[in-house]
Write an enzyme that holds these catalytic residues in place. Structure first.
Site, PDB file in Angstrom:
ATOM      1  N   GLU A   1      -2.717  -5.746  -8.039  1.00  0.00           N
ATOM      2  CA  GLU A   1      -1.508  -6.022  -9.154  1.00  0.00           C
ATOM      3  C   GLU A   1      -1.293  -7.592  -8.792  1.00  0.00           C
ATOM      4  OE1 GLU A   1       1.083  -2.962  -8.494  1.00  0.00           O
ATOM      5  OE2 GLU A   1       2.458  -3.830  -9.206  1.00  0.00           O
TER       6      GLU A   1
ATOM      7  N   LYS B   1      -1.763  16.896  -4.720  1.00  0.00           N
ATOM      8  CA  LYS B   1      -2.355  16.206  -5.675  1.00  0.00           C
ATOM      9  C   LYS B   1      -1.417  16.292  -7.213  1.00  0.00           C
ATOM     10  CE  LYS B   1      -6.285  15.105  -3.711  1.00  0.00           C
ATOM     11  NZ  LYS B   1      -8.215  15.178  -3.234  1.00  0.00           N
TER      12      LYS B   1
ATOM     13  N   ASP C   1      -6.535  10.115   1.075  1.00  0.00           N
ATOM     14  CA  ASP C   1      -7.177   9.663  -0.353  1.00  0.00           C
ATOM     15  C   ASP C   1      -5.779   9.738  -1.638  1.00  0.00           C
ATOM     16  OD1 ASP C   1      -7.324  11.867  -1.978  1.00  0.00           O
ATOM     17  OD2 ASP C   1      -7.785  13.834  -0.888  1.00  0.00           O
TER      18      ASP C   1
ATOM     19  N   HIS D   1       6.294 -12.796 -12.604  1.00  0.00           N
ATOM     20  CA  HIS D   1       5.030 -12.449 -13.522  1.00  0.00           C
ATOM     21  C   HIS D   1       4.447 -14.090 -13.939  1.00  0.00           C
ATOM     22  CE1 HIS D   1       7.018  -9.324 -16.314  1.00  0.00           C
ATOM     23  NE2 HIS D   1       6.633  -8.971 -14.932  1.00  0.00           N
TER      24      HIS D   1
END
Lengths: 408, 408, 408, 408
Positions: C99, C229, C304, C399
């Site tokens: 990202e 999770k 994880d 951006h």
């Protein structure tokens, strides 16, 4: 037959306790039922029996197996000055409660907002919903079903509206989980709260839908996505009943004089209590006690009191503006009506009449909108005052003054 | 002074509408206030004025600015057979409501469970909570503060309990967000619902805490993690009021005969409506209408009705067991009392008396526990019947029979 | 046997694609599997095949059916100055992400907090949980079961801990719904994240429990109240993994110089976006993008990654203090480990080593606590910078600079 | 200049660690940065440095301050048979994970569904959203603002779409809290996940809106009602990304042979774990481990991994149908793309290519829809297998087999 004889028959179970209205007029039946229970239990229920309600008017409409009535003290707050689109002017607000300090609390808030120019109110949404859940053989049928619903909307609307004079179907939103589809019907319902009107309309629509799309089996006319008498995000996001917002702007000196506080302090209390506190608690209600005010008005005016749950969802938002306090309450799903339900009962009808919202408005719907505006404005006053009282640590004193009864 | 003269003074604002009780006894004050509003508004409030409530008993305790009372029809359901630890035997349950079909609905459910051996009930938690929020200079102070609270628990307990005869501090849970700390106090409160008792005790404790740990500033005695009159996960997980569970096991033939349904069907409706539907709606309430039954009992018995919100949290769980239906309701935060609040009012006190739970129990606390068991059993009956009615599509018929008033 | 021959056998399904490690060493098996898929699909997977991972070390431990590896760009932010109880000093933080702008964003935040004296961090809770669900014949058994669990806690603890060197059972919380009981086991787990350690211990405990209380049937060793999770209030309220809080106090001139903003503006953005926005959205996450930073660190360090869900729960709280900005992040359930899982892999192990938290700490547990403090401090920097960028409307520019890739 | 010299300058802070790309090509800059950190920390980062990534391609697009890459083992599951509208046929699914047993678990589920005719998939919604929050002077302006937005929708659409080739504005939903208004923009975004495309378009739209309605001040281009990288009910109710549903119908003998279980048992585990457990935990995720499968695919294919949060929202619903098991998963907000973000990276691009969804589809959008179908089908297989393993109590064995690494 005399009451005494009937009482004996009742004891012998020769007549049915639940069907005394088959033998007697409703008032006599209520009396007999009460006498039987008193005898049976050895307890007096005479206060319950002392009511002005005529059970001929309410039996089979508002109550079954009546034995009398519950009486709840009714106080008035106000008059509160409101600048709404429907409610314009000054209103005494009836509050039925057994909670000491509540009316006084609302009243102090009203004084503060009145001294600041009153409460502004807007309504941005109005509908009543019912969401049946359907089971389908497979997900491919779900997709076909949704298409079918969209394509047949006009016909479904026609069928649904055939059951009601005032209800108008505005939209059907669809939601899917596996092979289950919910259709969330939204209606405008005039001055009625409309839950029952909508249920009947949706039942009829479901019959039509099941015929037209036979693979869809309606499991429940209410699939809990309505959501009635339950707090839910589908209600806060998409609305149920009226979505109402009220605001007041209070000069600093009013906050000080009437509320013994300062704008900064009230803003801080609101943030740490209503926003951080509710977020941390896992509560979807970001307010202090909307429920108190709404419950008291609902009881006084014959609303469906269990709907206080979703009706007291909402957000209290306050800002400091220079020296002033900007204060607002947002109620996304306030469910009220001025016809039907308990609104016709003697004391409830008087309470609505006092607010000049009894019965059907002109145009239809305007009474319930006006009523919703009055409620939101009163909620604002009560919420403002509680936050101020907490901020200035006056709760304890209020307790002592009003008999150890205070909710926060 | 005569009423007429006072009325004139009131109109001229020479005397204060909110303080008529300074000049008159409470009943006269209520009358004068009502007459003034009637004159002012041109509306009759005579039904509201016709009440058996003696305002000398309730003014400044349950109500301010009274003008009379709201009367709500009271029906009875039952008797329901209950096998609890406190409620043992058969009980007529008072339900105050304006919602047609509700009493009848509960009643049919009761017949079905009675024919199946009655309702079992257990209570696994009992406490009342209040959670002040404190602001601290920094997070290192938060850590020190929590340690200080834990180290000084005995002293805090002593201070808090000094304000109350029945309240006993059981624990303080701590939660932190940034530089804010919530202390969630849990008390046992005897037969009182206890909100007010606990507020006073916690106010006192907060004074002590602020002196002992001056860097902690109490922003609000209620920081919304209590959570009062708001639905929250802190309540469903850690409990507030009573955590009560009820169950019944219904033979298939009873389900068929009394409820016109089958175990499989009720289980299916429960799953797709109460579990899938509520999950999809974003509702923390996985039930159909606990709120209806709880609201009606709360109104009838002088409970704090706004607390119906968290009290009607809960879960309906049903299983098919061979041919039988296993059916249960779980209420994690049912808040009730048999002393204080509105329990002393004439009709409310009779309703509690009918259930033999009026006033303080022996031992203290046993009356409110018994009362909680009765409520949970009645909720089960009402929930069961609604699911059956939805399953067998009898809602429409019930509407027609009971005057277009039905909530689902 | 040659690869070519094996490839043919694989095509003829004479050998099992999922069990190539029976015939070959893991690296050869990975190669053969990749070649087979390449041939089968006609697609090149040569980049995936180019890895430094030695599958002899990871096969059957971290992966099955391997064909190679995914490579994710790794950037460093910092060094960030941290004042924790375990992390003290200056740290380069590894962030694996695709990202654009994320590392740069964190980095600008770090500069601002470093110039303000660094980030303070505290940890107030540390445990790993697993919550099996049991089904019981009836609610009376539920009550007996809970009592039995409490009475046999020491024995259950002994059995559970027999499976593990580091895991210590701290408590078992009980929750009931109808005839279902959840036991939420909490363990300390040293430097391991501990999910697997705890699962094995709880499985063993469940066997013991079922023998000792045969009416309780364990339906699932994980009954979703763990919650692993999944985002849940049981985690935010009772904690899972580490509960970590970080803060920084930034002088107004630093806010202006480094963040092109003002304290008041950042506070306002935080309130309207993170608090009002999340409340309105029905999100339990009252922050802007904890997830971005946590995900990048989790990937880089062999955590994880699916646990980013509950780990990125949390609250951003900011205040204006005179001219300064008080800024904090609270992470109630940050789940991390420095041993086990993916922490031994080549690149992951280097990343942990860079932070000086690789492997078991001295004392045990201190490495994972230090690691948690570093993560929370970095989250603070990244969160601060995003709020500032939004406030000063620099997102668009970011951006353009960083290739149209920005998450908000 | 030589690396050695630059390294010295870097140590003396004569050049900026964060801007090495100004002096060197990105690969050399990454090397220098790594060497500097190694020297500085005394830790080797050679594995991190060993990467096939060419930083000339990714610097300033996917990463800043790169020093190398993280390598994560990649396994394949399948091939899985899918009957979707876009994905038709048999697919090897790439899973990048360090969690032992995950690939094996998915693989066993795939075998079971393949033997039952494969997985059906439908998609019922597709959009990407961004929700700026505006502050207004008062609620009357809020109402005017909403009207203005609705009246100017076409013009706003034109402005928003001027920034993008593929993005098409479908709708703007409005939400109000006090004087704050959120505009939730929904776009179709072709094959891109679209977050960035939409942010740019909404920024442009906001500029236009602020000019046209100057009383509205945009506080944040993302007001958290989007909701990005946060779990929220606005996403599950109104959708974000793709809303995908998958199902399989497994004959009883397949359930027994492949999953060592029975339909009734899996249904029971699903209910008590995924529905009762998540409800009780206060989790909006009614599933067991969607997150595990989605995370592994997201890492392998260059998705925005932090979006696993809302993407793993969803519902697992199972029914017994005679002897068969009906099993479905519903993913309301699965956010994926096949262009942009990390999809162009070497290993990620190969993984997408293996699924034949790399790049822009024909027609545009079809690749990302196909990809979403493949993910949902794989989630179903993984979810099914875990529930079966829990039911048959094979988790412990799986642990032992796959190196003590198992998530439930």
């Amino acid at each position: 037959m005399e009451l005494d004889e009937l009482l004996k028959k009742l004891e012998k179970k020769e007549i049915d306790f639940n069907k005394l209205e088959s033998y007697l007029n409703p008032n006599e039946a209520a009396l007999l039922r009460r006498l039987f229970i008193e005898k049976n239990s050895g307890k007096s229920l005479s206060s319950i029996g002392s009511t002005i309600i005529d059970f001929k008017d309410v039996y089979g409409k508002n109550i079954e197996n009546p034995i009398g009535a519950t009486q709840i003290p009714l106080g008035v707050a106000g008059p509160i000055n409101i600048n709404g689109n429907y409610a314009k002017g000054s209103f005494y607000v009836p509050l039925a409660t057994t909670e000491g300090a509540l009316v006084a609390s609302v009243n102090r808030g009203i004084k503060a907002v009145n001294a600041s120019g009153g409460v502004n109110v807007i309504i941005i949404h109005d509908s009543m919903t019912r969401a049946p859940v359907f089971s389908l053989p497979s997900i491919s049928y779900c997709k076909l079903f949704i298409n079918w619903i969209n394509e047949n909307f006009s016909k479904i609307k026609e069928v649904a509206e055939s059951t009601t004079k005032y209800g108008k179907l505005k939209s059907i939103d669809t939601f899917v989980t596996g092979n289950n589809v919910w259709l969330r019907f939204s209606f405008s319902t005039g001055d009625a709260m409309g839950m029952n009107m909508v249920t009947l309309a949706v039942e009829k629509a479901c019959e039509y839908i099941e015929k037209g799309f036979p693979e869809a089996k309606c499991i429940a006319v209410s699939g809990n996505m309505c959501s009635d008498k339950k707090l839910s995000y589908v209600n806060t996001l998409l609305g149920r009943g009226k979505t109402v917002i009220a605001e007041a702007i209070l000069p600093g000196k009013i906050v000080k004089e009437f509320l013994k506080s300062r704008a900064e302090e009230i803003v801080e209390t609101n943030l740490r209590k209503n926003w951080l506190g509710s977020a941390r608690a896992g509560s979807p209600q970001f307010n202090a006690h909307f429920a108190n005010i709404i419950t008291a008005i609902f009881i006084a005016t014959g609303q469906d009191v269990a709907q206080v749950i979703e009706s007291s969802s909402g957000y209290t938002w306050a800002e400091v503006r220079e020296d002033n306090l900007y204060f607002s309450v947002t109620l996304p799903s306030l469910e009220v009506g001025t016809v039907g339900g308990g609104t016709q009962l003697p004391t409830q009808s008087e309470a609505l009449n006092l607010l000049e919202v009894k019965g059907s408005g002109n145009p239809p719907g305007s009474n319930s909108l006006k009523f919703a505006e009055i409620i939101a404005a009163t909620v604002l006053a009560g919420e403002l005052n509680l936050l101020a009282a907490i901020t200035s640590r006056e709760l304890g004193k209020a307790h002592m003054k009003y008999g150890r009864k205070m909710n926060v």
